[in-house]
Design an enzyme around this catalytic site. Sequence first.
Site, PDB file in Angstrom:
ATOM      1  N   GLY A  48       0.804  -1.216   0.000  1.00  0.00           N
ATOM      2  CA  GLY A  48       0.000   0.000   0.000  1.00  0.00           C
ATOM      3  C   GLY A  48       0.837   1.266   0.000  1.00  0.00           C
ATOM      4  O   GLY A  48       0.521   2.229  -0.707  1.00  0.00           O
ATOM      5  N   THR A  49       1.906   1.279   0.781  1.00  0.00           N
ATOM      6  CA  THR A  49       2.736   2.481   0.872  1.00  0.00           C
ATOM      7  C   THR A  49       3.332   2.820  -0.491  1.00  0.00           C
ATOM      8  O   THR A  49       3.301   3.970  -0.932  1.00  0.00           O
ATOM      9  CB  THR A  49       3.856   2.274   1.914  1.00  0.00           C
ATOM     10  OG1 THR A  49       3.234   2.011   3.180  1.00  0.00           O
ATOM     11  CG2 THR A  49       4.757   3.476   2.027  1.00  0.00           C
ATOM     12  N   ASN A  88      -8.577   3.780   7.755  1.00  0.00           N
ATOM     13  CA  ASN A  88      -7.999   2.646   8.480  1.00  0.00           C
ATOM     14  C   ASN A  88      -8.192   2.732   9.986  1.00  0.00           C
ATOM     15  O   ASN A  88      -8.138   1.731  10.675  1.00  0.00           O
ATOM     16  CB  ASN A  88      -6.511   2.516   8.159  1.00  0.00           C
ATOM     17  CG  ASN A  88      -5.780   3.828   8.229  1.00  0.00           C
ATOM     18  OD1 ASN A  88      -6.116   4.768   7.505  1.00  0.00           O
ATOM     19  ND2 ASN A  88      -4.802   3.917   9.097  1.00  0.00           N
ATOM     20  N   GLN A 105      -8.009  -0.507   2.801  1.00  0.00           N
ATOM     21  CA  GLN A 105      -8.859  -1.071   3.859  1.00  0.00           C
ATOM     22  C   GLN A 105     -10.200  -1.570   3.328  1.00  0.00           C
ATOM     23  O   GLN A 105     -10.851  -2.372   3.986  1.00  0.00           O
ATOM     24  CB  GLN A 105      -9.111  -0.031   4.954  1.00  0.00           C
ATOM     25  CG  GLN A 105      -7.885   0.303   5.787  1.00  0.00           C
ATOM     26  CD  GLN A 105      -7.459  -0.813   6.734  1.00  0.00           C
ATOM     27  OE1 GLN A 105      -8.245  -1.690   7.100  1.00  0.00           O
ATOM     28  NE2 GLN A 105      -6.195  -0.795   7.126  1.00  0.00           N
ATOM     29  N   SER A 143      -3.370  -3.504  -0.911  1.00  0.00           N
ATOM     30  CA  SER A 143      -2.273  -4.167  -0.200  1.00  0.00           C
ATOM     31  C   SER A 143      -2.728  -5.553   0.241  1.00  0.00           C
ATOM     32  O   SER A 143      -3.747  -5.684   0.938  1.00  0.00           O
ATOM     33  CB  SER A 143      -1.888  -3.331   1.022  1.00  0.00           C
ATOM     34  OG  SER A 143      -0.910  -4.000   1.764  1.00  0.00           O
ATOM     35  N   ALA A 144      -1.985  -6.604  -0.154  1.00  0.00           N
ATOM     36  CA  ALA A 144      -2.439  -7.989   0.061  1.00  0.00           C
ATOM     37  C   ALA A 144      -2.596  -8.366   1.529  1.00  0.00           C
ATOM     38  O   ALA A 144      -3.490  -9.140   1.886  1.00  0.00           O
ATOM     39  CB  ALA A 144      -1.458  -8.951  -0.615  1.00  0.00           C
ATOM     40  N   THR A 150      12.613  -7.040 -10.339  1.00  0.00           N
ATOM     41  CA  THR A 150      12.164  -8.420 -10.570  1.00  0.00           C
ATOM     42  C   THR A 150      10.885  -8.661  -9.786  1.00  0.00           C
ATOM     43  O   THR A 150      10.778  -8.255  -8.625  1.00  0.00           O
ATOM     44  CB  THR A 150      13.264  -9.395 -10.101  1.00  0.00           C
ATOM     45  OG1 THR A 150      14.424  -9.112 -10.860  1.00  0.00           O
ATOM     46  CG2 THR A 150      12.841 -10.841 -10.294  1.00  0.00           C
ATOM     47  N   CYS A 195       0.316   1.906  12.034  1.00  0.00           N
ATOM     48  CA  CYS A 195       1.599   2.445  11.606  1.00  0.00           C
ATOM     49  C   CYS A 195       2.116   3.486  12.576  1.00  0.00           C
ATOM     50  O   CYS A 195       3.272   3.861  12.536  1.00  0.00           O
ATOM     51  CB  CYS A 195       1.456   3.038  10.208  1.00  0.00           C
ATOM     52  SG  CYS A 195       0.624   1.900   9.113  1.00  0.00           S
TER      53      CYS A 195
HETATM   54  N1  PLP Z   1      -3.165   2.815   3.291  1.00  0.00           N
HETATM   55  C1  PLP Z   1      -3.983   2.403   4.294  1.00  0.00           C
HETATM   56  C2  PLP Z   1      -5.379   2.940   4.363  1.00  0.00           C
HETATM   57  C3  PLP Z   1      -3.514   1.491   5.243  1.00  0.00           C
HETATM   58  O1  PLP Z   1      -4.315   1.099   6.221  1.00  0.00           O
HETATM   59  C4  PLP Z   1      -2.177   1.025   5.143  1.00  0.00           C
HETATM   60  C5  PLP Z   1      -1.615   0.126   6.177  1.00  0.00           C
HETATM   61  O2  PLP Z   1      -1.914   0.214   7.353  1.00  0.00           O
HETATM   62  C6  PLP Z   1      -1.376   1.473   4.070  1.00  0.00           C
HETATM   63  C7  PLP Z   1      -1.912   2.365   3.163  1.00  0.00           C
HETATM   64  C8  PLP Z   1       0.023   0.989   3.889  1.00  0.00           C
HETATM   65  O3  PLP Z   1       0.000  -0.319   3.361  1.00  0.00           O
HETATM   66  P1  PLP Z   1       1.285  -1.270   3.474  1.00  0.00           P
HETATM   67  O4  PLP Z   1       1.347  -1.722   4.895  1.00  0.00           O
HETATM   68  O5  PLP Z   1       0.999  -2.403   2.530  1.00  0.00           O
HETATM   69  O6  PLP Z   1       2.466  -0.480   3.054  1.00  0.00           O
END
Ligand code: PLP
Length: 386
Positions: free
Chosen positions: A71-72, A151, A179, A199-200, A237, A325
């Site tokens: 996700g990031t 989130n 989410q 994000s998986a 890769t 986070c």
């Molecule tokens: N965006 C949202 C809404 C999230 O809840 C999160 C993770 O908590 C992320 C992005 C980041 O995803 P990742 O942990 O896969 O980097």
Amino acid sequence: MRQVYLDYAATTPVHPEVQRVMGKYFNEVYGNPASLHAMGQEAYGAVEDVRATIADVLGSQSEEVLFTSGGTESDNCAVKGVAFALREKGNHIITSSIEHHAVLEACYFLQKNGFDITILPVDRYGIVDPDDVRKAITRSTILVSIMHANNEIGTIEPVEEIGTLCRERKVYFHTDAVQSFGSLNTRVDDLNVDLLSLSAHKFYGPKGVGVLYVRKGTRFVPLLHGGSQEFGKRASTLNVPGIMGLGKAVMLARDEQTSRVGHGMKLRDRLIHFITQSIEDTQLNGHPKQRLPNNCHVTIKNIEGESMLLKLDAVGIEVATGSACSSESLEPSHVLIATGISPVDAHGSLRFTVGRLTTEDDIAYVEQHLPRIIEELRIVSPFTKK
Ligand code: PLP
């Protein structure tokens, strides 16, 4: 000791079927999908099958699905990728005060590099007003990024409406659906989005793999330069086992969506009802109806969330005080502050998120321990009027 995991918004356990699929691509089909030999081509074919499946679920074309590290990265690529591609056209980006740090920090980085960022407020439920988006768009606006669902407090945003008005004004629209995927409709044409992040590990897939959907024709500069993987939009890769796990997790989320949502809502509503009805001085945060089916976020007045978290953890109940986070930070959550909650109340907040393995017995276990823990902490709390 009993373990009751109620932090599914932070991450989910990998589904056994996902694990099984991944094993093959660690041990047997470990070739590089860019290699021309048979094993490389087998890996290539498997990855492309997953791409087609994800495209089908999102209602997109295969070439619009890019694999990322999560996700990031997807959020960073979306925001910076469009910003750098359209710099000549304009430098204005609109986002909201309750976005994940992956979007907000990417915007702050751009701000330091000459971009103009508008951060829209939200109402007390955490909802962005589409009219505020409409008013904020100027001739130099190049991107709007508003998340699908939050989130922390679980609030669902009116992205369809925001997407429609962005299209009318010819401004790209990105949504972070990290989410919401698996719980809500994330078909890109229904949401009217040009870019979308997944994000998986939020839906029983592995950590470190995700998707960025980029609508065909969207101007976009890659963040990672190197090889020509991912149609030249993301070098490196491919993480084949991760992508295979992601693919299986997507299929399971699609097939089990109705049952997962029903199961989550039943347990979530039981928790919300119990806490807000039987424990004094509590309040539900986020929207009462427009919320993710697995999210119960509450403020428990006159106590610190961190003390509650530790006491709950001591009896095996795992929850969060805010965004996963930022769980190491003692700053009050920016999301709660944006909804108008005071810093003291923000510190006294807990997030319970249920998932496919949560049972009624798990909730009963919380009901058994939480009131006692709150009572003990309120007796010694400096906030309690004695
Ligand atoms: N965006 C949202 C809404 C999230 O809840 C999160 C993770 O908590 C992320 C992005 C980041 O995803 P990742 O942990 O896969 O980097």
